[in-house]
Scaffold this active site. Structure first.
Site, PDB file in Angstrom:
ATOM      1  N   ARG A 106     -47.304  53.287 -19.249  1.00  0.00           N
ATOM      2  CA  ARG A 106     -46.527  54.362 -17.537  1.00  0.00           C
ATOM      3  C   ARG A 106     -48.409  53.881 -16.875  1.00  0.00           C
ATOM      4  O   ARG A 106     -47.785  53.135 -15.651  1.00  0.00           O
ATOM      5  CB  ARG A 106     -48.071  55.712 -17.989  1.00  0.00           C
ATOM      6  CG  ARG A 106     -47.175  56.181 -18.920  1.00  0.00           C
ATOM      7  CD  ARG A 106     -47.842  57.570 -19.613  1.00  0.00           C
ATOM      8  NE  ARG A 106     -48.121  58.292 -19.368  1.00  0.00           N
ATOM      9  CZ  ARG A 106     -48.718  59.163 -19.144  1.00  0.00           C
ATOM     10  NH1 ARG A 106     -49.434  59.134 -20.485  1.00  0.00           N
ATOM     11  NH2 ARG A 106     -49.450  60.111 -18.760  1.00  0.00           N
ATOM     12  N   ARG A 153     -50.319  63.879 -26.161  1.00  0.00           N
ATOM     13  CA  ARG A 153     -48.835  64.160 -25.477  1.00  0.00           C
ATOM     14  C   ARG A 153     -48.025  62.829 -26.840  1.00  0.00           C
ATOM     15  O   ARG A 153     -48.584  61.374 -26.560  1.00  0.00           O
ATOM     16  CB  ARG A 153     -48.815  63.924 -24.244  1.00  0.00           C
ATOM     17  CG  ARG A 153     -48.998  65.277 -23.489  1.00  0.00           C
ATOM     18  CD  ARG A 153     -49.493  66.117 -22.206  1.00  0.00           C
ATOM     19  NE  ARG A 153     -49.335  64.078 -21.744  1.00  0.00           N
ATOM     20  CZ  ARG A 153     -48.922  64.146 -20.090  1.00  0.00           C
ATOM     21  NH1 ARG A 153     -49.810  64.804 -19.212  1.00  0.00           N
ATOM     22  NH2 ARG A 153     -48.853  63.557 -19.022  1.00  0.00           N
ATOM     23  N   ARG A 164     -44.467  60.339  -6.606  1.00  0.00           N
ATOM     24  CA  ARG A 164     -44.203  58.733  -7.345  1.00  0.00           C
ATOM     25  C   ARG A 164     -43.412  57.006  -6.844  1.00  0.00           C
ATOM     26  O   ARG A 164     -44.133  56.474  -7.680  1.00  0.00           O
ATOM     27  CB  ARG A 164     -43.661  59.052  -9.008  1.00  0.00           C
ATOM     28  CG  ARG A 164     -45.263  59.917 -10.229  1.00  0.00           C
ATOM     29  CD  ARG A 164     -43.951  59.959 -10.815  1.00  0.00           C
ATOM     30  NE  ARG A 164     -45.821  60.014 -12.470  1.00  0.00           N
ATOM     31  CZ  ARG A 164     -46.338  60.849 -13.100  1.00  0.00           C
ATOM     32  NH1 ARG A 164     -45.990  62.053 -12.311  1.00  0.00           N
ATOM     33  NH2 ARG A 164     -47.150  60.584 -14.232  1.00  0.00           N
ATOM     34  N   LYS A 207     -55.818  63.962 -11.795  1.00  0.00           N
ATOM     35  CA  LYS A 207     -55.789  64.618 -10.708  1.00  0.00           C
ATOM     36  C   LYS A 207     -55.007  65.817 -11.690  1.00  0.00           C
ATOM     37  O   LYS A 207     -55.303  66.723 -10.675  1.00  0.00           O
ATOM     38  CB  LYS A 207     -53.615  63.483 -10.603  1.00  0.00           C
ATOM     39  CG  LYS A 207     -54.318  62.593 -10.215  1.00  0.00           C
ATOM     40  CD  LYS A 207     -52.785  62.164  -9.405  1.00  0.00           C
ATOM     41  CE  LYS A 207     -52.080  62.078 -11.150  1.00  0.00           C
ATOM     42  NZ  LYS A 207     -52.272  61.277 -11.908  1.00  0.00           N
ATOM     43  N   ARG A 231     -56.748  62.351 -25.094  1.00  0.00           N
ATOM     44  CA  ARG A 231     -56.617  64.152 -23.945  1.00  0.00           C
ATOM     45  C   ARG A 231     -55.967  64.321 -25.174  1.00  0.00           C
ATOM     46  O   ARG A 231     -54.853  64.272 -25.905  1.00  0.00           O
ATOM     47  CB  ARG A 231     -55.635  63.078 -23.011  1.00  0.00           C
ATOM     48  CG  ARG A 231     -55.252  64.904 -22.746  1.00  0.00           C
ATOM     49  CD  ARG A 231     -55.446  64.356 -21.432  1.00  0.00           C
ATOM     50  NE  ARG A 231     -53.664  64.086 -20.769  1.00  0.00           N
ATOM     51  CZ  ARG A 231     -53.419  63.515 -19.848  1.00  0.00           C
ATOM     52  NH1 ARG A 231     -53.608  63.502 -18.518  1.00  0.00           N
ATOM     53  NH2 ARG A 231     -52.246  62.917 -19.515  1.00  0.00           N
TER      54      ARG A 231
HETATM   55  P1  AMP Z   1     -47.139  63.424 -15.826  1.00  0.00           P
HETATM   56  O1  AMP Z   1     -47.752  64.971 -16.606  1.00  0.00           O
HETATM   57  O2  AMP Z   1     -47.715  63.256 -14.275  1.00  0.00           O
HETATM   58  O3  AMP Z   1     -47.883  62.126 -16.161  1.00  0.00           O
HETATM   59  O4  AMP Z   1     -46.290  62.667 -16.145  1.00  0.00           O
HETATM   60  C1  AMP Z   1     -45.468  62.914 -17.549  1.00  0.00           C
HETATM   61  C2  AMP Z   1     -43.850  62.658 -17.377  1.00  0.00           C
HETATM   62  O5  AMP Z   1     -43.233  63.171 -16.160  1.00  0.00           O
HETATM   63  C3  AMP Z   1     -44.330  61.012 -16.487  1.00  0.00           C
HETATM   64  O6  AMP Z   1     -43.991  59.817 -16.860  1.00  0.00           O
HETATM   65  C4  AMP Z   1     -42.502  60.559 -16.314  1.00  0.00           C
HETATM   66  O7  AMP Z   1     -41.616  60.652 -16.818  1.00  0.00           O
HETATM   67  C5  AMP Z   1     -42.428  62.313 -15.685  1.00  0.00           C
HETATM   68  N1  AMP Z   1     -42.334  62.563 -14.163  1.00  0.00           N
HETATM   69  C6  AMP Z   1     -43.167  63.505 -13.683  1.00  0.00           C
HETATM   70  N2  AMP Z   1     -43.676  63.525 -12.262  1.00  0.00           N
HETATM   71  C7  AMP Z   1     -42.995  62.895 -12.101  1.00  0.00           C
HETATM   72  C8  AMP Z   1     -42.029  62.052 -10.841  1.00  0.00           C
HETATM   73  N3  AMP Z   1     -42.660  62.507  -8.855  1.00  0.00           N
HETATM   74  N4  AMP Z   1     -41.091  61.057 -10.388  1.00  0.00           N
HETATM   75  C9  AMP Z   1     -40.409  60.444 -12.618  1.00  0.00           C
HETATM   76  N5  AMP Z   1     -41.124  60.929 -12.941  1.00  0.00           N
HETATM   77  C10 AMP Z   1     -41.838  62.351 -13.112  1.00  0.00           C
END
Ligand code: AMP
Length: 212
Positions: free
Chosen positions: A166, A155, A88, A13, A122
């Site tokens: 996750r 990360r 989410r 994404k 990654r």
């Molecule tokens: P991502 O980079 O989108 O994988 O987001 C990394 C982390 O940020 C996730 O594992 C969550 O802990 C937090 N996060 C990002 N977007 C959301 C969301 N829409 N709702 C809740 N937590 C989020």
């Protein structure tokens, strides 16, 4: 064009949202990036979300919705945007529907084993956030960003235990959004288990259809 990119972590994404947002000249809004920036800068928000993110859990809905509401009130979102990583959960989608009308939702489909291989390889640039992969998209020089020379790192949430967590969180809390948006007639599936180019072609076709 107001788009949501929906899919498991590691589905691509973020990478594709970057490419498409540059092509359409609309902002990419990534809640994950906003949270990571807050952690990096040691803000109050960063303090609240650091542990949650490291464990691969979700930040509470009220905090996330408040943040996105503020971000989307800025003028650069008027001509459209790509939401990358938001919503989410069903409550987040309901909150979004109260103040925005979405044109389409791209659903990135990908098997778990491909996600695990992708995420564990990654690497992200500490300075500019550019994304690489040790096998599929390596930087020219190991651990150095091609664009800005910054240091590349893994990360915390791309470590194997966090990845498994996750994926479980995704299945339980985010996957219901597929049915949610399908019912609204907004969902467009793509197969994102192959190359970035393959995903890009499918997305371009969908955007073309949405525009005509
Ligand atoms: P991502 O980079 O989108 O994988 O987001 C990394 C982390 O940020 C996730 O594992 C969550 O802990 C937090 N996060 C990002 N977007 C959301 C969301 N829409 N709702 C809740 N937590 C989020």
């Amino acid at each position: 064009m107001k788009l949501i990119f929906l899919g498991a972590p590691g589905a691509g994404k973020g990478t594709l949202a970057g490419t498409v947002s540059r092509a359409l000249k609309i902002p990419q809004i990534s809640t994950g990036d906003i949270f990571r920036e807050a952690v990096k800068n040691g803000t109050d928000l960063g303090g609240k979300v650091k542990g949650i993110m490291e464990r691969g859990e979700l930040v509470p809905d009220d905090l996330t919705v408040e943040l996105i509401r503020e971000r989307m009130s800025r003028p650069d979102t008027r001509g459209g945007y790509i939401l990358d990583g938001f919503p989410r959960t069903v409550p987040q989608a309901n909150a979004l529907a109260e103040f925005q009308t979405i044109d389409g939702v791209i659903n990135f489909q990908i098997p778990d084993d491909v996600v695990i291989r992708r995420l564990s390889g990654r690497r992200v640039c500490r300075s500019c956030g550019a994304i690489y992969h040790v096998d599929n998209m390596p930087p020219k020089k190991e651990n150095v960003c091609d664009s800005c020379g910054g240091e590349l790192y893994t990360r915390d949430d791309d470590k194997i235990e966090a990845i498994r967590n996750r994926l479980q969180v995704y299945r339980r809390q985010t996957e219901p959004l597929i049915a949610y948006y399908r019912e609204l007639g907004l969902l467009h599936d793509i197969d994102s288990s192959e190359s970035v180019e393959h995903s890009q072609v499918q997305i371009e076709r969908i955007i073309h259809r949405l525009r005509s």
